[in-house]
Write an enzyme that holds these catalytic residues in place. Structure first.
Site: not given
Length: 355
Positions: A287, A297
């Site tokens: 990932h 974020r």
């Protein structure tokens, strides 16, 4: 033609100042130190955000949760978890405190800098030394209590941060223990067999860490990397995403899949030790994190595994679809030995254990 990630960075020298993040508020264009060269899957052109490629969503209270988790781990290596019992007020508080931390001026955050050897503190991503380019990321690792470091940041007002983080870690540990039971059930492994294999040498019940991640707005997100492709080392990771998407997983034969935040859900992904324990049946998932130009974020990752001096071995009551016993594919390894291997060899660590 783009090459693979390992080819891009092979034989490149490691950065000497890999601990210290950039002062993101002081730059208005992407520095050359943060410009990544092209490789397979980068720039971010080959991503699949559609519903067809969404990772499974599993209700923890579903009577078939173990079966659903097993299928998700085999096919995806990750899933989104609902009905997990984590209070929304706590996730709101921990997100607020995380933003409070990363909103501090750079020189203030440096007071809580993490040591090069690791442990609690502020710094770049732990995987940074493997790459000659920096990631558009800053992090704060908590291993145990954050009190000593929080006092350096807020000498007169550290308690709110510490209380929230301690409460969050307590709740996450309870959830992780419930998930461990479901993982074992999905593999038809008893708790006794797991304990005899992994915890007989351990002095503690588990090995955990909480990682707070910050991805500031990026002036050129298509040439920057938030977090480079990697797998996690321990059994599994539980991730809370803010409302802004950025997490992606690699699906074999498809490409990079965006894991969009689902209100109230947590992302669970398989780590390397669960890969070994399941004899490769549950592959650890590759990932990465991407960045954007408009929004700041954040995410929180809770890593869970057995103690450092525990042994991990494939549990050989695992059978193939033909009901014949599968030979162990990996040798036994202590958690500490594996973490050391991962720090030296990164994604090659698992292959070094193959029998």
């Amino acid at each position: 033609m783009a090459s693979t990630l390992s080819q891009v960075f092979r034989d490149n020298p490691l950065p000497l100042n890999h601990i210290i993040p950039l002062d993101f508020t002081s730059v208005h264009s992407l520095p050359e130190s943060h410009v990544w060269p092209a490789f397979d899957g980068f720039p971010f052109g080959t991503t699949y955000p559609g519903e067809k490629f969404s990772i499974p969503i599993i209700d923890l209270m579903d009577p078939n949760a173990a079966q659903l988790v097993g299928h998700a781990c085999e096919k995806w290596g990750a899933f989104q978890l609902t009905s997990h019992g984590l209070p929304s007020i706590l996730t709101d508080d921990v997100e607020s405190q995380t933003r409070r931390l990363f909103a501090l001026p750079a020189h203030e955050k440096m007071k809580a800098l993490r040591l090069p050897s690791g442990g609690t503190g502020y710094g770049q991503a732990r995987i940074s030394p493997f790459y000659p380019k920096f990631m558009w990321h800053e992090g704060f690792t908590i291993m145990g209590s954050a009190v000593d470091h929080a006092r350096k940041l807020w000498p007169d007002d550290y308690k709110g941060f510490c209380d929230v983080m301690e409460d969050y870690q307590k709740k996450m540990k309870e959830l992780a223990e419930s998930l461990l039971h479901i993982f074992l059930e999905s593999l038809d492994i008893s708790k006794e067999e797991y304990r005899s294999t992994t915890i007989q040498r351990g002095r503690e019940a588990c090995n955990t860490a909480l990682q707070l991640n910050s991805y500031p707005p990026c002036p050129d997100p298509n040439r920057a990397m938030g977090l480079a492709p990697h797998t996690d080392s321990l059994l599994f990771t539980i991730v809370h995403q803010s409302h802004t998407s950025g997490l992606q997983i690699l699906r074999d034969g498809v490409g990079w899949i965006t894991v969009f935040p689902l209100e109230g859900a947590l992302v669970v992904n398989v780590g390397d030790l669960l890969h070994i324990l399941s004899n490769g049946r549950y592959p650890s998932v590759l990932h990465r994190a991407v960045v954007n130009q408009a929004e700041h974020r954040i995410s929180l990752a809770y890593f869970y595994g057995p103690p450092a001096d525990s042994l991990i071995s494939p549990l050989c009551n695992l059978v193939s679809s033909g009901q014949q016993v599968v030979a162990p594919r990996y040798r036994s390894v202590s958690v500490k030995e594996y973490v050391d291997l991962k720090e030296k060899h990164k994604e090659k660590a698992l292959s070094l254990l193959r029998l």
